[in-house]
Design a protein around this motif. Sequence first.
Motif, short mmCIF file in Angstrom:
data_model
loop_
_atom_site.label_atom_id
_atom_site.label_comp_id
_atom_site.label_asym_id
_atom_site.label_seq_id
_atom_site.Cartn_x
_atom_site.Cartn_y
_atom_site.Cartn_z
N GLN A 494 0.82 -1.21 0.00
CA GLN A 494 0.00 0.00 0.00
C GLN A 494 0.86 1.27 0.00
O GLN A 494 0.53 2.25 -0.68
N ILE A 495 1.98 1.25 0.72
CA ILE A 495 2.88 2.41 0.71
C ILE A 495 3.47 2.60 -0.68
O ILE A 495 3.60 3.73 -1.17
N PHE A 496 3.82 1.48 -1.33
CA PHE A 496 4.37 1.57 -2.68
C PHE A 496 3.38 2.23 -3.63
O PHE A 496 3.74 3.15 -4.39
N VAL A 497 2.14 1.80 -3.60
CA VAL A 497 1.13 2.36 -4.51
C VAL A 497 0.85 3.82 -4.14
O VAL A 497 0.67 4.67 -5.02
N TYR A 498 0.84 4.12 -2.84
CA TYR A 498 0.61 5.51 -2.43
C TYR A 498 1.74 6.41 -2.91
O TYR A 498 1.50 7.53 -3.38
N ASP A 499 2.99 5.91 -2.81
CA ASP A 499 4.14 6.72 -3.23
C ASP A 499 4.17 6.95 -4.74
O ASP A 499 4.90 7.83 -5.21
N LEU A 500 3.42 6.15 -5.50
CA LEU A 500 3.33 6.41 -6.93
C LEU A 500 2.61 7.72 -7.21
O LEU A 500 2.86 8.37 -8.22
N HIS A 501 1.69 8.11 -6.30
CA HIS A 501 0.91 9.35 -6.48
C HIS A 501 0.29 9.39 -7.88
O HIS A 501 0.52 10.33 -8.65
N TRP A 502 -0.47 8.34 -8.18
CA TRP A 502 -1.01 8.24 -9.53
C TRP A 502 -1.88 9.45 -9.84
O TRP A 502 -2.79 9.79 -9.09
N PRO A 503 -1.60 10.14 -10.94
CA PRO A 503 -2.28 11.43 -11.19
C PRO A 503 -3.74 11.31 -11.62
O PRO A 503 -4.52 12.25 -11.41
N GLU A 504 -4.12 10.19 -12.25
CA GLU A 504 -5.50 10.05 -12.71
C GLU A 504 -6.38 9.60 -11.55
O GLU A 504 -6.18 8.53 -10.98
N PRO A 505 -7.37 10.40 -11.14
CA PRO A 505 -8.15 10.07 -9.92
C PRO A 505 -8.86 8.73 -10.00
O PRO A 505 -8.88 7.98 -9.01
N GLU A 506 -9.46 8.40 -11.15
CA GLU A 506 -10.24 7.16 -11.24
C GLU A 506 -9.35 5.94 -11.02
O GLU A 506 -9.67 5.06 -10.21
N PHE A 507 -8.23 5.88 -11.71
CA PHE A 507 -7.34 4.73 -11.57
C PHE A 507 -6.71 4.69 -10.18
O PHE A 507 -6.51 3.62 -9.60
N SER A 508 -6.40 5.86 -9.63
CA SER A 508 -5.84 5.92 -8.28
C SER A 508 -6.81 5.36 -7.25
O SER A 508 -6.43 4.58 -6.37
N GLN A 509 -8.11 5.72 -7.37
CA GLN A 509 -9.12 5.19 -6.46
C GLN A 509 -9.32 3.70 -6.65
O GLN A 509 -9.51 2.95 -5.68
N HIS A 510 -9.23 3.27 -7.92
CA HIS A 510 -9.35 1.84 -8.20
C HIS A 510 -8.23 1.05 -7.52
O HIS A 510 -8.47 0.00 -6.90
N LEU A 511 -7.00 1.56 -7.61
CA LEU A 511 -5.86 0.88 -6.98
C LEU A 511 -6.03 0.84 -5.47
O LEU A 511 -5.82 -0.21 -4.84
N GLU A 512 -6.45 1.96 -4.91
CA GLU A 512 -6.60 2.01 -3.45
C GLU A 512 -7.69 1.05 -2.98
O GLU A 512 -7.51 0.30 -2.01
N GLN A 513 -8.82 1.04 -3.69
CA GLN A 513 -9.92 0.15 -3.30
C GLN A 513 -9.50 -1.31 -3.42
O GLN A 513 -9.80 -2.13 -2.55
N ARG A 514 -8.79 -1.62 -4.49
CA ARG A 514 -8.37 -3.01 -4.67
C ARG A 514 -7.43 -3.46 -3.55
O ARG A 514 -7.56 -4.57 -3.04
N LEU A 515 -6.50 -2.60 -3.16
CA LEU A 515 -5.56 -2.97 -2.11
C LEU A 515 -6.25 -3.11 -0.76
O LEU A 515 -5.91 -3.99 0.04
N LYS A 516 -7.23 -2.24 -0.50
CA LYS A 516 -7.96 -2.34 0.76
C LYS A 516 -8.77 -3.64 0.83
O LYS A 516 -8.78 -4.32 1.86
N LEU A 517 -9.43 -3.98 -0.26
CA LEU A 517 -10.19 -5.23 -0.28
C LEU A 517 -9.26 -6.44 -0.19
O LEU A 517 -9.58 -7.44 0.45
N MET A 518 -8.11 -6.36 -0.84
CA MET A 518 -7.13 -7.43 -0.74
C MET A 518 -6.69 -7.60 0.72
O MET A 518 -6.59 -8.73 1.22
N ALA A 519 -6.42 -6.48 1.39
CA ALA A 519 -6.00 -6.55 2.79
C ALA A 519 -7.08 -7.18 3.65
O ALA A 519 -6.79 -8.00 4.54
N CYS A 520 -8.35 -6.83 3.38
CA CYS A 520 -9.45 -7.44 4.13
C CYS A 520 -9.48 -8.96 3.93
O CYS A 520 -9.63 -9.73 4.91
N ASP A 521 -9.34 -9.40 2.69
CA ASP A 521 -9.37 -10.83 2.42
C ASP A 521 -8.21 -11.56 3.09
O ASP A 521 -8.39 -12.65 3.67
N MET A 522 -7.01 -10.99 3.04
CA MET A 522 -5.85 -11.63 3.64
C MET A 522 -5.96 -11.67 5.17
O MET A 522 -5.61 -12.67 5.81
N ILE A 523 -6.43 -10.59 5.77
CA ILE A 523 -6.60 -10.58 7.23
C ILE A 523 -7.67 -11.57 7.64
O ILE A 523 -7.54 -12.26 8.67
#
Length: 774
Positions: A494-523
């Motif tokens: 998650q830090i790696f993806v955050y440090d990318l600072h992806w400029p396109e809002p839609e794709f940035s939100q998609h990446l963040e949502q995917r990582l959060k859901l992944m974290a939920c599944d793994m936990i």
Amino acid sequence: MDKPPNMKHCGFLYVLGQKVWKRWKKRFLVLVQVSQYTFAMCSYKEKKAEPQELMQLDGYTVDYTEPQLGLQGGRVFFNAVKEGDAIVFASDDEQDRILWVQAMYRATGQSYKPVPPNQVQKSNTRGGQIEVPVSQVYAERAQKHGMEEFISADPCRFDHSILFRTLQKRTLDHRLNDSYSCLGWFSPGQVFVLDEYCARYGVRGCHRHICYLTELMDNAESGAVIDPTLLHYSFAFCASHVHGNRPDGLGTVTAQEKERFEDIKERLRLLLENQITHFRYCFPFGRPEGGLKATLSLLERVLMKDIATPVPPEEVKKVVRKCLEKAALINYTRLTEYARIEEMLNQASPEKKLEDILQLADLCIEVLQQNEEHHSEAFAWWPDLMAEHAEMFWSLFAVDLDSALGAQAQDSWESFPLFQMLNNYLRNDSHLCNGKFHKHLQETFVPLVVRYIDLMESSIAQSVHRGFEQETWQPVNNGSASSEDLFWKLDALQIFVYDLHWPEPEFSQHLEQRLKLMACDMIEACVKRTRIAFEAKLQKISKSADFRLPHHVCTMFNVLVDAKKQSTKLCVLNGGLEMARQSQQYHSKIDDLIEETFKEMISLLVSKFVAVLEGMLAKLSRYDEGTLFSSILSFTVKAASKYVEVPKPGMDLADTYIMFVRQNQDILREKINEELYVEKLFDQWYCSSMKSICIWLTDRLDLQLHIYQLKTLIKIVKKTYRDFRLQGVLEGTLHNKTYETIHNRLTVEETTISVSDGGGLQGITMKDSDEEEG
């Protein structure tokens, strides 16, 4: 030294006096005005601010003299005479002697005016006397400097326009060779000489400035730094003559001058366009200050058809755009030559290519930052042109970028620092953010980011599966080795993806949502596997009083505690309202799962503790009234007590159980990281223990307890109450209905035993058990 105040004249002279300067020697003398009517001659030594010797000129008379015999040094002589004193002076130059005599004549205020000899001067050379005519002296000097032809020539027979052009060219060359930068400006003395020449010999002003412009452009094309303001002044002067728009209403121009002006105008335009194209090298770091801005202003003036009609802004913008397009290519070409990129990209390995392109990107960013810092003010009227220049610059870089990335292996992730460097620069530039190159950069790295996250998700899932299968549950930091590894990987991703600072809002939100859901599944997988392992470990543990809670069981509790903390950070979105609501719902499910798992694990552990207590109560059941074992045991004890001291049965049983409770309480308090769950565990353990004792007593409601049963239960109940109170269990929980029922029953049994058995309970009593501290 500093110039003395009120100095009238100074220089080197040979001097000999009677009262001062008593030795014939060359000295540096200064004529100083001391007051309104008082003057003094002072001699100074080198680097000394104070005069060494001085002489007031009051009463002295100065005049020219013949050469003095016996004095070596000095060619022409003069003296200052006063009653009782005489001072002899000598100079090497006739003109210098005349200036000294005139200065001293004005200082003494004498009535006699010295007249220089016009026939013969005598020179004192090594003690001998040689007569030299004055005309010969001046002729020798003129011949020495090659000026005799000009001195004797008739000025009206020369073409002074050509001579002035030569004079001005030589003067400018001399000026530009000075040790400091003059930027083409003449010194005041040089300007005076040139003005005097033009005024004396009738050199036309337009011709003068056309020649000046020509010489300035010649030097500028040769690499000299010429002030654009100076070019502007000369061009405006010539233009006012050519277009007949002089401020004073007077101005003439010849046909030849007009033709030359048109040629110069075209040449000047090409020079200015070349300087704008090479603005980084013609005006390095914005020096000279304001030079680029003055060049753009002069270009606008040169593009004007006449002196009164302004040039359309679009025409100027078109020319500047063309120059900046060329500048982008020139700047990038020179940069790649400096970094030697071309040969490296053609021959190097993929790793070396990536390293080189990373270095080149850093250099490109530095170049554009320097442009912004030093040159953006000059292009303030056309910020869009500077943005276009930067985009073209980056488009050239994109070719080398694609070449370097194309040489990398499919699953190589070493190029992400390159994206971060470029993106951090582009997203902070309002003109370049989401521009052509920025979008090209995103399109290039989107597949890499998606592929990387896919592989990391698969890798983390496999590490969860394998890690928890082989987990030894040894404590590591806040949990076990597998849980620490899992949470570290999720956080790092998650830090790696955050440090990318992806400029396109839609794709940035998609990446963040995917990582959060992944974290939920793994936990969730981590919690479930920990729950299964916990139950399996408890099943292997015996139910005897020797049971001590293993450390790995506490580690499992800590894994859940850490999972709850990490879920707060790893599973909550920071995006929009709708996404945050969805994330909150999913996070609530994880929280509910963890809480439910905690309850189940606490219930399982308490059941294990209660099973030990039930085993102890089962042993006490052998003393129930009416059983064969109870009768035999009672008879044996009574018979033996007549002859020996019989140990008190049941105390070892109580002590063993109390030790079991205390040691397990200490283990739980020490090993589990979350106080809240320890307290819940203690509350449930205490209530379950009291409930088991109450059920055991209820089953024997019609039976009188054996004395050994009573003593054991009283001690267990009292110590259990005390120990759990010390562990922080609240009074409301301790004094529940179950405890009161047990307390009342044991108190009644104690009273009955005391009446029926004279020996009593040997000091064991339920009295004040809630206040007892021992």
